[in-house]
Design a protein around this motif. Structure first.
Motif, short mmCIF file in Angstrom:
data_model
loop_
_atom_site.label_atom_id
_atom_site.label_comp_id
_atom_site.label_asym_id
_atom_site.label_seq_id
_atom_site.Cartn_x
_atom_site.Cartn_y
_atom_site.Cartn_z
N ARG A 64 1.02 -0.91 0.01
CA ARG A 64 0.29 0.02 -0.30
C ARG A 64 1.06 1.34 0.03
NH1 ARG A 64 -4.69 -1.95 4.89
NH2 ARG A 64 -5.50 -3.61 3.83
N GLY A 65 2.40 1.97 0.14
CA GLY A 65 3.33 2.17 0.18
C GLY A 65 3.15 3.11 2.21
N THR A 66 1.88 2.54 2.86
CA THR A 66 2.34 3.02 3.51
C THR A 66 1.34 1.36 4.62
OG1 THR A 66 0.89 4.51 5.29
CG2 THR A 66 -0.26 3.66 3.90
N SER A 67 1.00 2.30 6.13
CA SER A 67 0.42 1.12 6.97
C SER A 67 0.44 1.25 8.04
CB SER A 67 1.57 -0.29 7.49
OG SER A 67 2.46 0.76 8.66
N CYS A 68 -0.28 1.25 9.47
CA CYS A 68 -1.09 1.75 10.80
C CYS A 68 0.30 2.44 11.07
CB CYS A 68 -1.07 0.51 11.45
SG CYS A 68 -3.31 0.19 10.72
N PRO A 69 1.28 1.34 11.35
CA PRO A 69 2.69 2.26 11.38
C PRO A 69 3.22 3.40 11.20
CG PRO A 69 3.08 -0.21 11.94
CD PRO A 69 1.87 -0.19 11.56
N ASP A 70 3.44 3.18 10.01
CA ASP A 70 3.73 4.27 9.34
C ASP A 70 2.52 5.66 9.54
OD1 ASP A 70 5.29 5.51 7.06
OD2 ASP A 70 3.58 5.68 6.03
N GLN A 71 1.35 5.20 9.66
CA GLN A 71 0.75 6.51 9.46
C GLN A 71 0.74 7.35 11.24
OE1 GLN A 71 -2.05 7.82 7.45
NE2 GLN A 71 -0.77 7.26 6.73
N ILE A 72 1.11 6.64 11.81
CA ILE A 72 1.27 6.73 13.04
C ILE A 72 2.50 7.51 13.11
CG2 ILE A 72 1.88 6.18 15.90
CD1 ILE A 72 0.23 3.64 14.93
N ALA A 73 3.48 6.95 12.49
CA ALA A 73 4.96 8.03 12.42
C ALA A 73 4.12 9.01 11.57
CB ALA A 73 5.94 6.60 11.42
N GLN A 74 3.60 9.15 10.38
CA GLN A 74 3.32 10.91 9.37
C GLN A 74 2.38 11.82 10.69
OE1 GLN A 74 4.11 11.44 7.34
NE2 GLN A 74 5.07 8.88 7.75
N PHE A 75 1.65 10.93 11.57
CA PHE A 75 0.73 11.55 12.74
C PHE A 75 1.86 12.11 13.37
CE2 PHE A 75 -2.26 10.89 16.62
CZ PHE A 75 -2.67 12.03 16.74
N LEU A 76 2.42 11.65 14.54
CA LEU A 76 3.38 11.81 14.91
C LEU A 76 4.46 13.60 14.56
CD1 LEU A 76 4.54 8.84 16.93
CD2 LEU A 76 2.76 10.47 17.78
N SER A 78 3.42 15.76 11.99
CA SER A 78 2.70 16.48 11.67
C SER A 78 3.04 17.45 13.60
CB SER A 78 1.52 16.30 11.34
OG SER A 78 0.31 15.83 13.00
N ILE A 79 2.68 16.43 14.56
CA ILE A 79 2.87 17.05 16.14
C ILE A 79 3.46 17.44 15.63
CG2 ILE A 79 2.57 16.16 18.64
CD1 ILE A 79 1.19 14.08 18.00
N LYS A 80 4.86 17.49 15.74
CA LYS A 80 6.54 17.62 15.94
C LYS A 80 6.51 19.51 15.53
CE LYS A 80 10.07 16.06 16.48
NZ LYS A 80 11.68 15.21 15.99
#
Length: 81
Positions: A64-76, A78-80
Motif C-alpha cells: 500500500r505504500g503505508t501501514s498503520c505504524p507508518d500512519q502513526i509516524a506521519q501523525f507524530l 505532524s505533531i512535532k
C-alpha cells in the motif's frame, strides 16, 4: 496535549495520542487489527516522539505504500511541527 488524526490508506480509522514534554503518554487506535494495534500502543507508551517515528516510519502493509505504524509516524511528525 491531546491530538487526533484520521489515517489514510489503512484499515484503522482514527488515532488519539496524548503527549507531554515530547513523551507519548497514551496512544489509542480505533479500527485495524486489534492485536497489532494494541501492541503498538503499548510499545510506544513512555517513548519520545523521535523514538517512535524512527521505528514506525516507512513500514509498508501489503504494498500500500503505508501501514498503520507508518500512519502513526506521519501523525507524530505532524505533531512535532
Amino acid at each position: 496535549m491531546r491530538y487526533t488524526f484520521k489515517p489514510h490508506g489503512v484499515c484503522s480509522q482514527e488515532y488519539i495520542v496524548e503527549v507531554e514534554n515530547n513523551i507519548i503518554k497514551n496512544l489509542q487506535i480505533f479500527g485495524g487489527c486489534p492485536g497489532n494495534t494494541q501492541a503498538i500502543c503499548k510499545l510506544v507508551q513512555g517513548q519520545t516522539l523521535d523514538w517512535a517515528i524512527e521505528r514506525l516510519k516507512g513500514i509498508d502493509c501489503r504494498g500500500r505504500g503505508t501501514s498503520c505504524p507508518d500512519q502513526i509516524a506521519q501523525f507524530l511528525i505532524s505533531i512535532k511541527k
